[in-house]
Write a protein that holds these residues in place. Structure first.
Motif, mmCIF file in Angstrom:
data_model
loop_
_atom_site.group_PDB
_atom_site.id
_atom_site.type_symbol
_atom_site.label_atom_id
_atom_site.label_comp_id
_atom_site.label_asym_id
_atom_site.label_seq_id
_atom_site.Cartn_x
_atom_site.Cartn_y
_atom_site.Cartn_z
ATOM 1 N N TYR A 53 0.823 -1.005 -0.176
ATOM 2 C CA TYR A 53 0.127 0.001 0.006
ATOM 3 C C TYR A 53 0.706 1.196 -0.160
ATOM 4 C CZ TYR A 53 0.943 0.430 5.027
ATOM 5 O OH TYR A 53 1.465 0.307 6.459
ATOM 6 N N LEU A 54 0.220 2.363 -0.348
ATOM 7 C CA LEU A 54 0.851 3.701 -0.313
ATOM 8 C C LEU A 54 0.986 4.303 0.994
ATOM 9 C CD1 LEU A 54 -0.460 5.713 -3.385
ATOM 10 C CD2 LEU A 54 1.810 5.051 -3.070
ATOM 11 N N SER A 55 1.972 4.703 1.641
ATOM 12 C CA SER A 55 2.031 5.168 2.818
ATOM 13 C C SER A 55 1.502 6.616 3.216
ATOM 14 C CB SER A 55 3.274 4.838 3.613
ATOM 15 O OG SER A 55 4.243 5.404 2.905
ATOM 16 N N ILE A 69 2.757 3.737 -10.166
ATOM 17 C CA ILE A 69 2.501 3.908 -8.760
ATOM 18 C C ILE A 69 3.457 2.868 -7.966
ATOM 19 C CG2 ILE A 69 0.943 3.784 -6.944
ATOM 20 C CD1 ILE A 69 0.044 5.658 -9.499
ATOM 21 N N TYR A 71 4.007 1.440 -4.454
ATOM 22 C CA TYR A 71 3.290 1.182 -3.103
ATOM 23 C C TYR A 71 4.517 0.789 -2.087
ATOM 24 C CZ TYR A 71 -0.845 1.086 -6.391
ATOM 25 O OH TYR A 71 -1.618 1.307 -7.278
ATOM 26 N N ASP A 72 4.689 1.780 -1.407
ATOM 27 C CA ASP A 72 6.033 1.561 -0.573
ATOM 28 C C ASP A 72 6.078 0.799 0.496
ATOM 29 O OD1 ASP A 72 4.276 3.692 0.303
ATOM 30 O OD2 ASP A 72 5.962 4.678 1.551
ATOM 31 N N ASN A 84 9.061 -2.964 -3.764
ATOM 32 C CA ASN A 84 8.461 -1.854 -3.312
ATOM 33 C C ASN A 84 9.331 -0.667 -3.228
ATOM 34 O OD1 ASN A 84 9.969 -3.017 -1.201
ATOM 35 N ND2 ASN A 84 9.133 -1.657 0.242
ATOM 36 N N GLY A 87 7.833 -0.251 -7.445
ATOM 37 C CA GLY A 87 6.319 -0.488 -7.809
ATOM 38 C C GLY A 87 5.952 -1.808 -8.733
ATOM 39 N N SER A 175 -4.106 8.195 0.970
ATOM 40 C CA SER A 175 -3.903 7.019 1.231
ATOM 41 C C SER A 175 -3.105 6.940 2.602
ATOM 42 C CB SER A 175 -2.773 6.238 0.286
ATOM 43 O OG SER A 175 -2.506 4.901 0.403
ATOM 44 N N ARG A 181 -6.764 3.678 2.000
ATOM 45 C CA ARG A 181 -5.404 3.339 1.475
ATOM 46 C C ARG A 181 -5.623 2.868 -0.095
ATOM 47 N NH1 ARG A 181 -2.544 -1.178 5.690
ATOM 48 N NH2 ARG A 181 -2.191 0.539 7.408
ATOM 49 N N TRP A 182 -4.463 2.914 -0.713
ATOM 50 C CA TRP A 182 -4.267 2.635 -1.982
ATOM 51 C C TRP A 182 -3.607 1.392 -2.001
ATOM 52 C CZ3 TRP A 182 -3.069 5.615 -7.024
ATOM 53 C CH2 TRP A 182 -4.118 6.741 -7.312
#
Length: 190
Positions: A53-55, A69, A71-72, A84, A87, A175, A181-182
């Motif tokens: 997810y993106l933080s 994108i 997602y870290d 991560n 992506g 997010s 959240r993404w």
């Protein structure tokens, strides 16, 4: 006495053949039951699954189009196939995979008066195979979307999500803020 010994040898031989036939019949029934029950004949020792997810939230108008994108934050990365930092997911084995991604946008006006809107594509080897679109119509209005795709991949093929060039991202991309959240997840299903 000789006749008795010969009969004992014949009996032992027949008993052994009967045991072998029983084992073969059991094996045939086992395989036949698997076919009738539609059980897949796959190697289940390879497990591949990830969820990320993106933080952090960001402003959509500064993001741009055709941007990958990243997602870290990882929830799981079984098989270590999702990176991560880039992506990108790279299939470690050939098979059928399921992918899902979710997006969330809040309407915040920018200089042009636009609200929140974004479209996100699922891309496999530079080809778009899925797209989601979230669009708000007023200030502080929220919208979200979730996509789901099942895709057959060969080992080494890559999968990612990116902003589409169909719509220029607008509004506030939310997010990791406690509200939404993404997310991007995938797993090997067969």
């Amino acid at each position: 006495m000789e006749k008795l010994r010969v009969l004992e040898e014949k009996f032992a031989k027949l008993e052994n053949e009967c045991k072998q036939s029983t084992l073969r019949i059991e094996e045939i029934n086992k395989n036949d039951n698997q076919r009738r029950m539609l059980l897949p004949n796959i190697d289940t020792t390879q497990t591949v699954a990830f969820s990320a997810y993106l933080s952090k939230s960001f402003d959509g108008s500064t993001f741009g189009t055709l941007r990958e994108i990243v997602y870290d934050k990882l929830e799981s990365n079984i098989g270590h196939a999702y990176n991560n930092y880039t992506g990108t997911f790279v299939a470690p084995v050939s098979g059928v995979y399921a992918f899902t991604w979710s997006i969330y946008v809040e309407g915040r006006p920018d200089g042009s008066g636009d609200q929140g809107e974004i479209a996100i594509e699922l891309v496999v080897n530079a080809k778009v195979v899925g797209i989601t679109h979230a669009d708000t119509e007023s200030i502080h209005d929220d919208d979200s979307a979730t996509g789901f795709v099942i895709k057959s991949l060969s080992a080494g093929e890559s999968v990612l999500t990116r902003s589409s060039n169909v719509f220029t991202p607008q509004g506030h991309i939310m997010s990791g803020n406690g509200r939404a959240r993404w997310t991007f997840s995938g797993w090997l299903i067969a």
